[in-house]
Write a protein that holds these residues in place. Structure first.
Motif, mmCIF file in Angstrom:
data_model
loop_
_atom_site.group_PDB
_atom_site.id
_atom_site.type_symbol
_atom_site.label_atom_id
_atom_site.label_comp_id
_atom_site.label_asym_id
_atom_site.label_seq_id
_atom_site.Cartn_x
_atom_site.Cartn_y
_atom_site.Cartn_z
ATOM 1 N N THR A 103 -41.733 77.939 61.335
ATOM 2 C CA THR A 103 -40.817 77.239 62.226
ATOM 3 C C THR A 103 -39.419 77.840 62.150
ATOM 4 O O THR A 103 -38.751 78.041 63.173
ATOM 5 C CB THR A 103 -40.752 75.743 61.875
ATOM 6 O OG1 THR A 103 -42.064 75.180 61.986
ATOM 7 C CG2 THR A 103 -39.808 74.999 62.808
ATOM 8 N N ALA A 104 -38.957 78.132 60.930
ATOM 9 C CA ALA A 104 -37.640 78.733 60.763
ATOM 10 C C ALA A 104 -37.565 80.104 61.442
ATOM 11 O O ALA A 104 -36.571 80.435 62.095
ATOM 12 C CB ALA A 104 -37.303 78.862 59.275
ATOM 13 N N THR A 105 -38.621 80.885 61.303
ATOM 14 C CA THR A 105 -38.642 82.210 61.926
ATOM 15 C C THR A 105 -38.612 82.109 63.453
ATOM 16 O O THR A 105 -37.879 82.851 64.123
ATOM 17 C CB THR A 105 -39.897 82.979 61.486
ATOM 18 O OG1 THR A 105 -39.906 83.095 60.053
ATOM 19 C CG2 THR A 105 -39.931 84.368 62.098
ATOM 20 N N LEU A 106 -39.395 81.177 63.994
ATOM 21 C CA LEU A 106 -39.395 80.979 65.440
ATOM 22 C C LEU A 106 -38.019 80.551 65.933
ATOM 23 O O LEU A 106 -37.510 81.057 66.947
ATOM 24 C CB LEU A 106 -40.446 79.935 65.815
ATOM 25 C CG LEU A 106 -40.514 79.532 67.299
ATOM 26 C CD1 LEU A 106 -40.852 80.742 68.156
ATOM 27 C CD2 LEU A 106 -41.531 78.417 67.498
ATOM 28 N N LEU A 107 -37.399 79.616 65.217
ATOM 29 C CA LEU A 107 -36.077 79.134 65.611
ATOM 30 C C LEU A 107 -35.029 80.243 65.544
ATOM 31 O O LEU A 107 -34.104 80.285 66.367
ATOM 32 C CB LEU A 107 -35.666 77.968 64.722
ATOM 33 C CG LEU A 107 -36.403 76.648 64.968
ATOM 34 C CD1 LEU A 107 -36.067 75.634 63.877
ATOM 35 C CD2 LEU A 107 -36.038 76.084 66.335
ATOM 36 N N LYS A 108 -35.150 81.121 64.575
ATOM 37 C CA LYS A 108 -34.197 82.234 64.481
ATOM 38 C C LYS A 108 -34.192 83.057 65.764
ATOM 39 O O LYS A 108 -33.132 83.430 66.276
ATOM 40 C CB LYS A 108 -34.550 83.131 63.289
ATOM 41 C CG LYS A 108 -34.131 82.573 61.944
ATOM 42 C CD LYS A 108 -34.442 83.556 60.833
ATOM 43 C CE LYS A 108 -33.973 83.009 59.493
ATOM 44 N NZ LYS A 108 -34.209 83.947 58.381
ATOM 45 N N HIS A 109 -35.369 83.344 66.283
ATOM 46 C CA HIS A 109 -35.454 84.136 67.504
ATOM 47 C C HIS A 109 -35.018 83.336 68.729
ATOM 48 O O HIS A 109 -34.470 83.892 69.679
ATOM 49 C CB HIS A 109 -36.874 84.656 67.687
ATOM 50 C CG HIS A 109 -37.244 85.742 66.721
ATOM 51 N ND1 HIS A 109 -37.765 85.486 65.458
ATOM 52 C CD2 HIS A 109 -37.142 87.092 66.812
ATOM 53 C CE1 HIS A 109 -37.975 86.627 64.827
ATOM 54 N NE2 HIS A 109 -37.614 87.617 65.625
ATOM 55 N N LEU A 110 -35.251 82.037 68.716
ATOM 56 C CA LEU A 110 -34.834 81.212 69.845
ATOM 57 C C LEU A 110 -33.325 81.007 69.869
ATOM 58 O O LEU A 110 -32.696 81.060 70.936
ATOM 59 C CB LEU A 110 -35.540 79.856 69.796
ATOM 60 C CG LEU A 110 -37.041 79.846 70.058
ATOM 61 C CD1 LEU A 110 -37.606 78.448 69.861
ATOM 62 C CD2 LEU A 110 -37.342 80.354 71.471
ATOM 63 N N VAL A 111 -32.726 80.769 68.702
ATOM 64 C CA VAL A 111 -31.291 80.493 68.627
ATOM 65 C C VAL A 111 -30.480 81.777 68.727
ATOM 66 O O VAL A 111 -29.457 81.822 69.426
ATOM 67 C CB VAL A 111 -30.962 79.742 67.320
ATOM 68 C CG1 VAL A 111 -29.454 79.576 67.152
ATOM 69 C CG2 VAL A 111 -31.647 78.376 67.326
ATOM 70 N N GLY A 112 -30.902 82.801 68.026
ATOM 71 C CA GLY A 112 -30.225 84.092 68.126
ATOM 72 C C GLY A 112 -28.892 84.176 67.406
ATOM 73 O O GLY A 112 -28.061 85.030 67.727
ATOM 74 N N ARG A 113 -28.644 83.314 66.452
ATOM 75 C CA ARG A 113 -27.405 83.409 65.675
ATOM 76 C C ARG A 113 -27.540 84.542 64.657
ATOM 77 O O ARG A 113 -28.600 84.711 64.045
ATOM 78 C CB ARG A 113 -27.131 82.097 64.939
ATOM 79 C CG ARG A 113 -25.746 82.034 64.314
ATOM 80 C CD ARG A 113 -25.546 80.801 63.467
ATOM 81 N NE ARG A 113 -24.138 80.565 63.198
ATOM 82 C CZ ARG A 113 -23.671 79.678 62.342
ATOM 83 N NH1 ARG A 113 -24.525 78.910 61.664
ATOM 84 N NH2 ARG A 113 -22.375 79.528 62.161
ATOM 85 N N THR A 114 -26.454 85.292 64.457
ATOM 86 C CA THR A 114 -26.516 86.446 63.561
ATOM 87 C C THR A 114 -25.410 86.396 62.520
ATOM 88 O O THR A 114 -24.419 85.694 62.669
ATOM 89 C CB THR A 114 -26.389 87.761 64.353
ATOM 90 O OG1 THR A 114 -25.145 87.762 65.067
ATOM 91 C CG2 THR A 114 -27.538 87.921 65.335
ATOM 92 N N ILE A 115 -25.605 87.177 61.460
ATOM 93 C CA ILE A 115 -24.604 87.355 60.415
ATOM 94 C C ILE A 115 -24.636 88.813 59.979
ATOM 95 O O ILE A 115 -25.709 89.404 59.863
ATOM 96 C CB ILE A 115 -24.879 86.408 59.219
ATOM 97 C CG1 ILE A 115 -23.744 86.453 58.201
ATOM 98 C CG2 ILE A 115 -26.207 86.718 58.564
ATOM 99 C CD1 ILE A 115 -23.848 85.376 57.107
#
Length: 236
Positions: free
Chosen positions: A110-122
């Motif tokens: 779920t976290a991995t999917l959300l990362k791609h959906l949200v697209g926030r970067t550091i």
């Protein structure tokens, strides 16, 4: 086969309380995801807590942070899962063993999917940061252990809920501190990872219980049918 189900991984006493908590956690994940979608800089809350783009911890605490971070990496996470599954099987809690694997997979997935959906970067466009997968995994594992302890010791609603939330808080805070201290995540990424586990684990535990109960019922029905057939043959 008696058809008697194994102990539930989500005690009935906790369902009424963990359900709303999981829903609230999912709401927080969604709100933070919308607020920080496509961002590549720390938000106001992040800056108020700490500047997450620079390492802020020095030896010996840096070594502690690196050790915590390792537990969220594939090799460290796999080791923790093997240990947890082995412990569950030794305690004769097969459902808990299934939840360890399924819960960890669901939290990280779920976290991995959300990362791609949200697209926030550091630290650059290639480093997706929201939510923190390390924090989601470690919090999920802490939740599973707390649920196992609640069922094992027969804790009531208040004590069980307190234990589950305390375990989630300690586990999430420990891994979240390491991620922020090492500059791998913003504080709000950590909060998102923590809430991801709080939302996913109760739902996954409920599904594990539901599927296991159905399997037990089917097995009991088949056993009953075989017994009835055997008795019929004896009377012929």
């Amino acid at each position: 086969m008696t058809g008697r189900p194994a102990p539930a991984v989500l005690p009935r006493s906790l369902r009424a309380r963990l359900g709303p908590i999981a829903a609230l956690a999912a709401l927080v994940v969604g709100v933070l995801g919308v607020l920080y979608a496509g961002h590549g800089e720390p938000g106001g809350v992040d800056r108020w807590i700490i500047e997450p783009t620079a390492d802020s911890v020095r030896p010996p605490w840096r070594r502690v942070a690196l050790a915590m971070d390792f537990l969220g990496e594939p090799a460290g996470a796999a080791t923790l899962i093997v240990v947890a599954v082995t412990g569950c099987l030794l305690l004769r809690r097969p459902r808990a063993a299934v939840l360890v694997v399924a819960g960890a997979a669901m939290a990280v997935g779920t976290a991995t999917l959300l990362k791609h959906l949200v697209g926030r970067t550091i630290h650059g466009d290639g480093n997706l940061s929201y939510p923190s997968g390390h924090t989601a995994f470690f919090t999920a594992l802490a939740l599973v252990v707390a649920l196992l302890a609640t069922g094992r010791f027969g804790l009531g609603r208040t004590a069980g809920t307190s234990l589950v939330l305390a375990a989630a808080l300690v586990g999430g805070a420990a891994m979240g501190w390491a991620q922020v201290a090492l500059g791998a995540h913003y504080p709000t990424d950590v909060l998102g990872g923590w809430c991801t586990a709080l939302a996913v684990i109760p739902a996954t535990a409920w599904l594990v219980d539901r599927m296991a109960d159905r399997l037990v019922d089917r097995t009991a029905d088949r056993t009953a049918d075989r017994t009835a057939d055997a008795r019929q043959r004896e009377h012929r």
